[in-house]
Design an enzyme around this catalytic site. Sequence first.
Site, PDB file in Angstrom:
ATOM      1  N   CYS A   1       0.991  -1.170   0.115  1.00 20.98           N
ATOM      2  CA  CYS A   1      -0.051  -0.098   0.090  1.00 20.98           C
ATOM      3  C   CYS A   1       1.201   1.180  -0.071  1.00 20.98           C
ATOM      4  O   CYS A   1       1.501   1.535   1.183  1.00 20.98           O
ATOM      5  CB  CYS A   1      -1.015   0.049   1.212  1.00 20.98           C
TER       6      CYS A   1
ATOM      7  N   CYS B   1      -0.171   4.249   2.433  1.00 15.45           N
ATOM      8  CA  CYS B   1      -0.268   4.258   3.977  1.00 15.45           C
ATOM      9  C   CYS B   1      -0.069   2.726   4.214  1.00 15.45           C
ATOM     10  O   CYS B   1       1.093   2.334   3.979  1.00 15.45           O
ATOM     11  CB  CYS B   1      -1.645   4.697   4.350  1.00 15.45           C
ATOM     12  N   SER B   2      -1.172   1.821   4.588  1.00 18.09           N
ATOM     13  CA  SER B   2      -0.980   0.706   5.174  1.00 18.09           C
ATOM     14  C   SER B   2      -2.190  -0.323   5.050  1.00 18.09           C
ATOM     15  O   SER B   2      -2.469  -1.078   5.742  1.00 18.09           O
ATOM     16  CB  SER B   2      -0.460   0.423   6.616  1.00 18.09           C
ATOM     17  N   CYS B   3      -3.194   0.085   4.078  1.00 15.81           N
ATOM     18  CA  CYS B   3      -4.210  -0.807   3.602  1.00 15.81           C
ATOM     19  C   CYS B   3      -3.857  -2.190   3.373  1.00 15.81           C
ATOM     20  O   CYS B   3      -3.040  -2.901   2.949  1.00 15.81           O
ATOM     21  CB  CYS B   3      -4.930  -0.255   2.159  1.00 15.81           C
TER      22      CYS B   3
END
Lengths: 227, 51
Positions: free
Chosen positions: A127, A130-132
């Site tokens: 991602c 961000c951090s999906c």
Amino acid sequence: MDRLQQITSIAYLCFLRPQKHRTPSSRGSFPCPGGTSVKSQSAWTLLVEKGLLDSATVDAWIEVYSDEIGPKVGAKVVARAWCDHDFRKHLLADGSAAIKEMELSGWALGDLKVVENTPVVHHLVVCTPCSCYPHGLLGIQPSWYKLESYRSRAVRDPRGVLAEFDVLLTDDVRVDVWDSTAELRYLVLPQRPVGSDHLDETPLAELVTRNSMIGTDRNLTLKPGVL
Amino acid sequence: MDGIHDAGGKFGFGSIKVTPDDPPFKETWEGRMLGVARAISRPADWNSDQF
């Protein structure tokens, strides 16, 4: 003041309100003595005291994410796909719908695309903003998944990134990189370990590592993986 | 998407610090904040833009 206004006020008070002793090194948020731990404790205390939050509910969520939701859920899906041809076809065509049919307890998932590794294709999930991540299947992200070093290079130099995870690909293996979004998450369906034909779903799930479902692991073996 | 959070393709972040055995929550506050976020947003009677 309605419930949402009260909650946003507390969030502002604890996390966003400028502090007297802001340091030049602060990055994106305002520091306070004790750091994030003290800020989060303050928010939690205020929310409970004002009756906006039940502390038992918070404890229950922490317990669920610590003990129940994790890579073992994703491993069950992978093992089912290895054993059930029709399920595998359905999973690759519509990941979310296929997983719903498994009726796994406690999971929550939005749109999911499942991508299948083959001898000549390797998939890697990232991602970049961000951090999906498919939390319902894999739990909380590993720290490295959130690092800028992983997010920046996964799309620019995926083979170099994979080498840092000891995944060394030959030139005849193509790498496909999937960039997650808030709406669409990805799960890698790794290849079934060589020599595992005699195993059924339960022992097979033990062989599936978390990283193999993100794409930073490739050659699963009969030695049980650490989930 | 092109903005400060979009790290894709950027240079200068170095090698990846691979941590094989990350616990779900390394610090107590991480679990607490996730629990608070989940607890106050269920049932969801607002969306993140309203927040």
